[in-house]
Structures are given as structure tokens and as C-alpha cells.
Design a protein around this motif. Sequence first.
Motif: not given
Length: 118
Positions: A29, A72, A77-78, A80-82, A85-87
Amino acid sequence: MRSLNGRRSRRPPSRAQQHNDQQLLALHQLIAEKLLAQPDLALPLLEKLELRYQSGLIKHWGYIRWYSMLTQLDQPELFRHALLEDSESMRRLRRKTLLTGILTEDERQQVLSSEISG
């Protein structure tokens, strides 16, 4: 043991692994915010990624994933999201992160100590 779809079924992560993943997420983060504030830091990362890939130190899917994330940065936002990601696949990538050397040791320690006390 194989599941119905032919893939190996995974054991649930241990508490230690879950804690480690939480720490890595907290570190990433801060790394995300630093990269977004200083996008020039991405060029050496792309070079490091290419070197790892050419040396066989990273699989193709990991190479594609890191490359797409690092390109990116102009879409915060893209990005950070990538990255956050919680995967399972992103947790695996964060465990062997390409993003070393972005945080100072003081920044790293601050995140880890706030993770422990928080």
C-alpha cells in the motif's frame, strides 16, 4: 490431492502466512502511494522485470501481470486495485515482489511496527 477441475487443492494458509500476507499488503500500500507520487521510479522496475523474465526467474503470467500494473501508473485507481487485489495470485506475486528498493528501511520499519501495534 486434486479437485474436480484437475487442479491441486490448496491447504488454507496458516496464521503465520496470513500475518505475512497482511504485512506484505501494508508494505505494498505504501509502495503504491510512493510509485504514484514518483512515477519515475517505475522505469528501473520495468528494466528489472525484463531482466528477471529473460533470465527465467519469473514466469510469463507474472511478467504480464507486473508489466500491466507498472504501465498503469497514469491510472491510479487501476494501479492500486491491481497491486492490492485480494487474490491468491496477487498474494503469491507480493511474496516474491518485484518492488524491492522502493521503500527506505525507515519507511519499511514504520509500516511493520504500525502493523504490529494496529
